[in-house]
Design an enzyme around this catalytic site. Structure first.
Site, PDB file in Angstrom:
ATOM      1  N   ASP A  32       0.886  -1.165   0.000  1.00  0.00           N
ATOM      2  CA  ASP A  32       0.000   0.000   0.000  1.00  0.00           C
ATOM      3  C   ASP A  32       0.929   1.222   0.000  1.00  0.00           C
ATOM      4  O   ASP A  32       2.154   1.070   0.083  1.00  0.00           O
ATOM      5  CB  ASP A  32      -0.913  -0.002   1.240  1.00  0.00           C
ATOM      6  N   ILE A  33       0.330   2.395  -0.043  1.00  0.00           N
ATOM      7  CA  ILE A  33       1.155   3.609  -0.051  1.00  0.00           C
ATOM      8  C   ILE A  33       1.381   4.158   1.362  1.00  0.00           C
ATOM      9  O   ILE A  33       2.182   5.060   1.554  1.00  0.00           O
ATOM     10  CB  ILE A  33       0.510   4.674  -0.977  1.00  0.00           C
ATOM     11  N   TYR A 135     -13.780   7.467 -12.157  1.00  0.00           N
ATOM     12  CA  TYR A 135     -13.461   6.281 -11.339  1.00  0.00           C
ATOM     13  C   TYR A 135     -13.929   5.005 -12.062  1.00  0.00           C
ATOM     14  O   TYR A 135     -13.187   4.025 -12.189  1.00  0.00           O
ATOM     15  CB  TYR A 135     -14.146   6.429  -9.975  1.00  0.00           C
ATOM     16  N   ARG A 172     -32.582  -0.968   1.608  1.00  0.00           N
ATOM     17  CA  ARG A 172     -32.231  -0.729   0.213  1.00  0.00           C
ATOM     18  C   ARG A 172     -30.821  -1.235  -0.093  1.00  0.00           C
ATOM     19  O   ARG A 172     -30.561  -1.792  -1.157  1.00  0.00           O
ATOM     20  CB  ARG A 172     -32.335   0.768  -0.087  1.00  0.00           C
TER      21      ARG A 172
HETATM   22  N1  LIG Z   1     -15.778  -1.189  -0.841  1.00  0.00           N
HETATM   23  C1  LIG Z   1     -16.620  -1.358  -1.840  1.00  0.00           C
HETATM   24  O1  LIG Z   1     -17.827  -1.461  -1.667  1.00  0.00           O
HETATM   25  C2  LIG Z   1     -16.088  -1.411  -3.261  1.00  0.00           C
HETATM   26  C3  LIG Z   1     -16.994  -1.459  -4.326  1.00  0.00           C
HETATM   27  C4  LIG Z   1     -16.509  -1.588  -5.620  1.00  0.00           C
HETATM   28  C5  LIG Z   1     -15.148  -1.652  -5.838  1.00  0.00           C
HETATM   29  N2  LIG Z   1     -14.281  -1.563  -4.797  1.00  0.00           N
HETATM   30  C6  LIG Z   1     -12.846  -1.601  -5.081  1.00  0.00           C
HETATM   31  O2  LIG Z   1     -12.196  -2.414  -4.118  1.00  0.00           O
HETATM   32  C7  LIG Z   1     -10.875  -1.903  -3.889  1.00  0.00           C
HETATM   33  C8  LIG Z   1     -10.682  -1.685  -2.391  1.00  0.00           C
HETATM   34  O3  LIG Z   1     -11.684  -0.794  -1.917  1.00  0.00           O
HETATM   35  P1  LIG Z   1     -11.778  -0.328  -0.387  1.00  0.00           P
HETATM   36  O4  LIG Z   1     -13.205  -0.096  -0.089  1.00  0.00           O
HETATM   37  O5  LIG Z   1     -10.987  -1.271   0.467  1.00  0.00           O
HETATM   38  O6  LIG Z   1     -11.063   1.111  -0.488  1.00  0.00           O
HETATM   39  P2  LIG Z   1      -9.951   1.762   0.474  1.00  0.00           P
HETATM   40  O7  LIG Z   1      -9.865   3.212   0.059  1.00  0.00           O
HETATM   41  O8  LIG Z   1     -10.250   1.460   1.890  1.00  0.00           O
HETATM   42  O9  LIG Z   1      -8.607   1.006   0.034  1.00  0.00           O
HETATM   43  C9  LIG Z   1      -7.855   1.385  -1.101  1.00  0.00           C
HETATM   44  C10 LIG Z   1      -6.385   1.373  -0.719  1.00  0.00           C
HETATM   45  O10 LIG Z   1      -5.614   1.751  -1.881  1.00  0.00           O
HETATM   46  C11 LIG Z   1      -4.496   2.498  -1.408  1.00  0.00           C
HETATM   47  N3  LIG Z   1      -3.943   3.383  -2.448  1.00  0.00           N
HETATM   48  C12 LIG Z   1      -4.483   4.517  -2.952  1.00  0.00           C
HETATM   49  N4  LIG Z   1      -3.632   5.089  -3.807  1.00  0.00           N
HETATM   50  C13 LIG Z   1      -2.520   4.305  -3.843  1.00  0.00           C
HETATM   51  C14 LIG Z   1      -1.288   4.374  -4.546  1.00  0.00           C
HETATM   52  N5  LIG Z   1      -1.000   5.396  -5.382  1.00  0.00           N
HETATM   53  N6  LIG Z   1      -0.375   3.405  -4.355  1.00  0.00           N
HETATM   54  C15 LIG Z   1      -0.630   2.371  -3.507  1.00  0.00           C
HETATM   55  N7  LIG Z   1      -1.785   2.249  -2.806  1.00  0.00           N
HETATM   56  C16 LIG Z   1      -2.719   3.206  -2.981  1.00  0.00           C
HETATM   57  C17 LIG Z   1      -5.060   3.324  -0.249  1.00  0.00           C
HETATM   58  O11 LIG Z   1      -4.018   3.779   0.610  1.00  0.00           O
HETATM   59  C18 LIG Z   1      -6.033   2.352   0.408  1.00  0.00           C
HETATM   60  O12 LIG Z   1      -5.443   1.680   1.491  1.00  0.00           O
HETATM   61  C19 LIG Z   1     -10.761  -0.628  -4.727  1.00  0.00           C
HETATM   62  O13 LIG Z   1     -10.116  -0.910  -5.952  1.00  0.00           O
HETATM   63  C20 LIG Z   1     -12.197  -0.235  -4.978  1.00  0.00           C
HETATM   64  O14 LIG Z   1     -12.345   0.517  -6.170  1.00  0.00           O
HETATM   65  C21 LIG Z   1     -14.718  -1.446  -3.516  1.00  0.00           C
END
Ligand SMILES: NC(=O)c1ccc[n+]([C@@H]2O[C@H](COP(=O)([O-])OP(=O)(O)OC[C@H]3O[C@@H](n4cnc5c(N)ncnc54)[C@H](O)[C@@H]3O)[C@@H](O)[C@H]2O)c1
Length: 199
Positions: A32-33, A135, A172
């Site tokens: 992660d970052i 997105y 919902r």
């Molecule tokens: N949570 C949901 O309901 C949902 C729905 C559809 C898709 N998603 C997808 O699932 C994945 C995880 O979602 P989440 O809810 O855990 O989101 P989150 O924001 O909690 O996790 C995303 C992570 O990506 C890391 N990140 C961001 N930019 C970065 C970079 N430049 N380099 C390295 N790491 C980086 C962030 O630090 C974060 O920890 C994502 O790709 C999201 O689009 C989630």
């Protein structure tokens, strides 16, 4: 498997996946970052890396059997902010994965890839891409990237179009809900199914 890589390991979904993933491999490399993801599980290591930087991502992916790609900026933002993490980041994962001989990438895609279809259309997984945001456009880009790397280069991928993986607190929301146990089940099957091609 010897090595799995999980991107977005500090995130909400990544945090639920880390422990179950350690059961599937000798070494889970979480990335992660952020500086730190707290206490590591047995068999887990953490590497800080920016998805947008190939020179940081390639060494993380080296030697991996599969990559679980969950890292991204998860809200709608101006295109310029998403370009690095969500577009270039996906390219870096696929190209580094291909160069390293990775078998499969499992990707967290989203309903936003097809969000402009009408709710009343009851679409399936074969619905054409109709992103509703930048997105969602990055999710379409990554799904197409996965298809190209499969069809031209034989790198498998599974793209999970998640709707909402979160705590549910109203009726919902049940309609789009993926529970955390079901997320773990889905990702595990995406890993241990012997052959998936592009799915
Ligand atoms: N949570 C949901 O309901 C949902 C729905 C559809 C898709 N998603 C997808 O699932 C994945 C995880 O979602 P989440 O809810 O855990 O989101 P989150 O924001 O909690 O996790 C995303 C992570 O990506 C890391 N990140 C961001 N930019 C970065 C970079 N430049 N380099 C390295 N790491 C980086 C962030 O630090 C974060 O920890 C994502 O790709 C999201 O689009 C989630």
């Amino acid at each position: 498997m010897k090595k799995l890589v999980l991107t977005g390991a500090a995130g909400r979904l990544g945090s639920y996946l880390r422990e179950p993933l350690t059961a599937l491999c000798d070494n889970l490399v979480s990335t992660d970052i952020v500086d730190d993801i707290g206490t590591l599980y047995a068999g887990e290591t953490y590497v800080k890396a920016d998805l947008a930087q190939m020179d940081q991502i390639a060494p993380v992916v080296e030697g991996a059997d599969m990559v679980l790609h969950f890292g991204a900026i998860v809200d709608e933002k101006p295109f310029e902010e998403l370009l690095g993490p969500n577009f270039v980041g996906s390219y870096n994962i696929w190209e580094a994965g291909y160069q390293a001989g990775v078998k499969r990438i499992v990707y967290a895609s989203s309903i936003h890839a097809v969000g402009m279809h009408l709710k009343s259309d009851f679409i399936g997984i074969d619905a054409e891409h109709r992103p509703d945001t930048f997105y969602g456009l990055a999710k379409c880009f990554t799904e197409d990237l996965g298809r190209m790397y499969w069809e031209k280069r034989g790198l498998e991928s599974v793209h999970l179009r998640i709707l909402s993986c979160a705590q549910v607190n109203n009726t919902r929301a049940l309609g789009s809900w993926l529970s955390y146990p079901d997320l773990i089940h889905l990702v595990t099957r995406a890993i241990d199914t012997p052959s998936v091609g592009f799915a």
